[in-house]
Design an enzyme around this catalytic site. Structure first.
Site, short mmCIF file in Angstrom:
data_model
loop_
_atom_site.label_atom_id
_atom_site.label_comp_id
_atom_site.label_asym_id
_atom_site.label_seq_id
_atom_site.Cartn_x
_atom_site.Cartn_y
_atom_site.Cartn_z
N GLU A 1 30.36 53.47 43.03
CA GLU A 1 30.30 53.30 41.56
C GLU A 1 28.91 52.89 41.10
OE1 GLU A 1 33.14 50.62 39.77
OE2 GLU A 1 34.56 52.23 39.49
N HIS B 1 37.98 57.00 68.09
CA HIS B 1 38.93 57.95 68.65
C HIS B 1 39.43 58.94 67.61
CE1 HIS B 1 38.90 55.59 72.31
NE2 HIS B 1 38.80 54.55 71.50
N LYS C 1 39.58 57.19 32.73
CA LYS C 1 40.50 56.21 32.14
C LYS C 1 40.91 56.65 30.74
CE LYS C 1 39.65 51.51 33.81
NZ LYS C 1 38.97 50.25 33.60
O1 G6P Z 1 38.79 44.57 35.70
P1 G6P Z 1 39.23 45.77 34.96
O2 G6P Z 1 38.62 45.82 33.59
O3 G6P Z 1 40.71 45.91 34.93
O4 G6P Z 1 38.66 47.02 35.71
C1 G6P Z 1 39.09 47.41 36.98
C2 G6P Z 1 38.25 48.58 37.45
O5 G6P Z 1 38.36 49.56 36.46
C3 G6P Z 1 37.56 50.73 36.58
O6 G6P Z 1 38.08 51.57 37.51
C4 G6P Z 1 36.11 50.43 36.83
O7 G6P Z 1 35.41 51.58 37.16
C5 G6P Z 1 35.97 49.44 37.94
O8 G6P Z 1 34.61 49.10 38.09
C6 G6P Z 1 36.78 48.20 37.64
O9 G6P Z 1 36.60 47.29 38.68
#
Ligand code: G6P
Length: 430
Positions: free
Chosen positions: A271, A292, A403
């Site tokens: 990331e 292995h 997202k």
């Molecule tokens: O802590 P949050 O806001 O729930 O985010 C959880 C995760 O969400 C996304 O996938 C981001 O890319 C991550 O970097 C982050 O750690």
């Protein structure tokens, strides 16, 4: 901790780093270090993560979780950077308090986990920096429902770790739940040394001061030269090998307890550095198990990768019983640790002998201090590598895109990204 770059040099490996290239890169490391130090001093987003050994208040974390002192289980509900740091510590260190993590939303897994633990003895930590991540909030709702079904007062056993705003903060305020703050300027994947990673460890009875001390020891070793700083040496070597064709980086710890650490590392590396067509692809492996299964490729496959070995030099050992079974006499009377060390030495040599590059990271032990060193070292390596690649290390726009698309699909708002799902092409063969 120690970093050995010997098997990454071009005298051993191809791709490999010429010794004089390291000297030239050291000038860029000096500039990058100055940039990093400025960022730390000004508490800039992301750079602030490298201040956590000094800014994290261990007493505040212990106080926040003291009402869970009798918990037999701690269940962390979070995903990505809100779970992997805590999971790395939980799986790296032994405790009488069991730790479980709900990150994925696979319904069969969630149901079976909730059926298998005693919820009345469980402390639940809901962790989300944004407080809006769909997987985390959905899993929390499932946990809450399961607790209510079991007649457990979930408000007595739940605490949250989140940012200043968001659904989770609202929930905490509405139900007067204990809440820990995610520190400002610290992206999730860099948050293991904060409230995010350490609350679960505190409930498990681990010495979180020792984790922070180990991290501080590595922080003290950041300097303007890669030759004085294991963290910068590793970050520079990965960058230099990638520039020469090693676009894949297989993280291969030789300790079962570090298997989750490799997952944490994969998020950190992918990331942070996967931007603008740049970045190494992290791969997770485990020594000796994956000798292995994957070593054939690492030794004889394309010259597009490096292996990062992580090795504790001391561990609790376990004797291999003497045996008179023909052919096995050489094993009897040895220790499993001796065997694991021999496997490690052999694998490292096997790669070097076929000119495949590797780097060795060593800590004394997988304990609180050693994990603090290792985690901080790799975070600083990553920040340094981000400076050398000249990418924006602390953002993750590609993840945010996905997202938004998922949220749009679920009717959680009007997001253009969701339209792309309908535009996907298919070529189905049945
Ligand atoms: O802590 P949050 O806001 O729930 O985010 C959880 C995760 O969400 C996304 O996938 C981001 O890319 C991550 O970097 C982050 O750690």
């Amino acid at each position: 901790m120690r970093v050995d770059l010997g098997n990454a040099l071009d005298t051993v490996a191809s791709p490999g780093i010429p010794r004089d290239a390291l000297d030239r890169l050291d000038e860029r490391v000096a500039d990058a270090h100055e940039r990093i130090e400025t960022g730390r001093e000004n508490h800039e987003h992301g750079y602030e993560s490298l201040n956590l050994p000094q800014t994290t208040d261990a007493d505040e974390i212990r106080t926040a979780v003291e009402s869970f002192a009798d918990a037999e289980t701690v269940l962390t509900v979070g995903i990505g950077g809100s779970a992997l740091g805590a999971a790395t510590l939980a799986h790296g260190l032994e405790s009488d308090v069991d730790a479980y993590f709900l990150d994925n939303v696979d319904p069969e897994h969630v149901s079976s986990l909730l059926d298998s633990i005693s919820l009345s003895d469980t402390a639940v930590n809901v962790v989300s920096r944004s407080g809006t991540t769909a997987e985390t909030l959905a899993n929390f709702l499932a946990v809450r429902d399961a607790m209510e079904s079991d007649g457990v007062d979930w408000t007595e056993q739940t605490f949250v770790t989140t940012g200043e705003e968001g659904n989770l903060r609202n929930l905490a305020e509405r139900h007067d739940l204990p809440a820990l703050d995610v520190p400002d300027g610290v992206p999730g994947r860099f948050s293991v040394l904060s409230t995010v990673g350490l609350a679960c460890a505190a409930i498990q009875g681990h010495d979180i001061d020792a984790v922070l001390s180990g991290a501080q020891a590595e922080a003290n070793r950041l300097s303007g030269s890669l030759f004085d700083s294991p963290a910068y040496a590793y970050g520079t070597a990965c960058y230099a090998l990638d520039e020469r064709g090693a676009g894949i980086n297989a993280m291969m710890p030789y300790a079962e307890s570090l298997e989750t650490f490799a997952e944490w590392y994969a998020q950190l590396w992918a990331e942070s550095l996967g931007k603008d067509g740049l970045g190494q692809t992290p791969v997770r492996a485990l020594g000796a198990t994956d000798q292995h299964s994957q070593l054939q490729l690492y030794r004889a496959g394309p010259r597009d990768k490096m292996v990062t070995f992580v090795r504790p030099t001391e561990r609790e050992d376990c004797a291999i019983p003497e045996t008179d079974l023909p052919g096995l006499e050489y094993l009897g009377g040895q220790n499993l640790g001796t065997l694991l060390d021999a496997e490690f030495e052999a694998t490292e040599a096997s790669l070097a002998e076929s000119s495949q590059p590797s780097v060795r990271l060593e800590i004394d032990r997988v304990d609180e201090y050693g994990l603090g060193e290792l985690l901080y070292c790799l975070e600083a390596s990553c920040v340094l590598a981000g400076e050398l690649y000249n990418v924006e290390t602390f953002i993750q726009p590609a993840v945010e895109w996905g997202k938004r698309a998922a949220r749009g699909l679920l009717g959680g708002g009007d997001f253009d990204e969701a339209d792309s799902v309908a535009d996907k092409s298919t070529l189905v063969i049945e």
